[in-house]
Design a protein around this motif. Sequence first.
Motif, mmCIF file in Angstrom:
data_model
loop_
_atom_site.group_PDB
_atom_site.id
_atom_site.type_symbol
_atom_site.label_atom_id
_atom_site.label_comp_id
_atom_site.label_asym_id
_atom_site.label_seq_id
_atom_site.Cartn_x
_atom_site.Cartn_y
_atom_site.Cartn_z
ATOM 1 N N ARG A 43 0.822 -1.218 0.000
ATOM 2 C CA ARG A 43 0.000 0.000 0.000
ATOM 3 C C ARG A 43 0.851 1.261 0.000
ATOM 4 N NH1 ARG A 43 -4.457 -2.294 4.143
ATOM 5 N NH2 ARG A 43 -5.701 -3.286 2.529
ATOM 6 N N SER B 164 -4.769 1.956 7.290
ATOM 7 C CA SER B 164 -5.751 1.171 6.534
ATOM 8 C C SER B 164 -5.500 -0.322 6.724
ATOM 9 C CB SER B 164 -5.743 1.550 5.050
ATOM 10 O OG SER B 164 -4.498 1.259 4.453
ATOM 11 N N THR C 186 -6.904 -1.431 10.155
ATOM 12 C CA THR C 186 -8.346 -1.693 10.193
ATOM 13 C C THR C 186 -8.675 -3.129 9.802
ATOM 14 O OG1 THR C 186 -8.768 -0.955 7.916
ATOM 15 C CG2 THR C 186 -8.903 0.707 9.652
ATOM 16 N N GLY D 241 -8.784 4.668 5.740
ATOM 17 C CA GLY D 241 -9.504 4.152 4.580
ATOM 18 C C GLY D 241 -10.962 4.508 4.614
ATOM 19 N N GLY E 9 -1.477 6.475 6.024
ATOM 20 C CA GLY E 9 -2.614 5.808 5.400
ATOM 21 C C GLY E 9 -2.335 4.340 5.115
#
Length: 128
Positions: free
Chosen positions: A13, A96, A99, A123, A92
Amino acid sequence: MRRDEFLARVRDRGEFHSDDEAEQVITAVLWVIASHVTAEEAAGLASELPAPFDDALRLERGRPESFGREEFLRRVAQQTGARPRTAEWDAGAVLSTLTEAVPRERVDRLLARLPADCADLFGGPAPY
């Protein structure tokens, strides 16, 4: 989520060049989170994460600090040596992935403690 899976997701990511770079960013983001939440909240989150990532949340700190999104990103940037815009991307990638790695209730508690304008880093939808 296992360590290698967590690391791979963050690396992909964040488009990091190596596992070491991704691990440095993970540690930085979690360290900043730990300075913003209570020791109990940090320990609870740490219990959901694989070693060694949980260690950044277990470091001894004083009282939780209150700060906004800009300061959050400035602190991540300071820890990683990046610019604030890069720190936003880095955060981020980590948040993300977080989560997906911890129960939703834990994420909701963390979101409640962080500034509302940080939700998009997880996210979620950007605030209006």
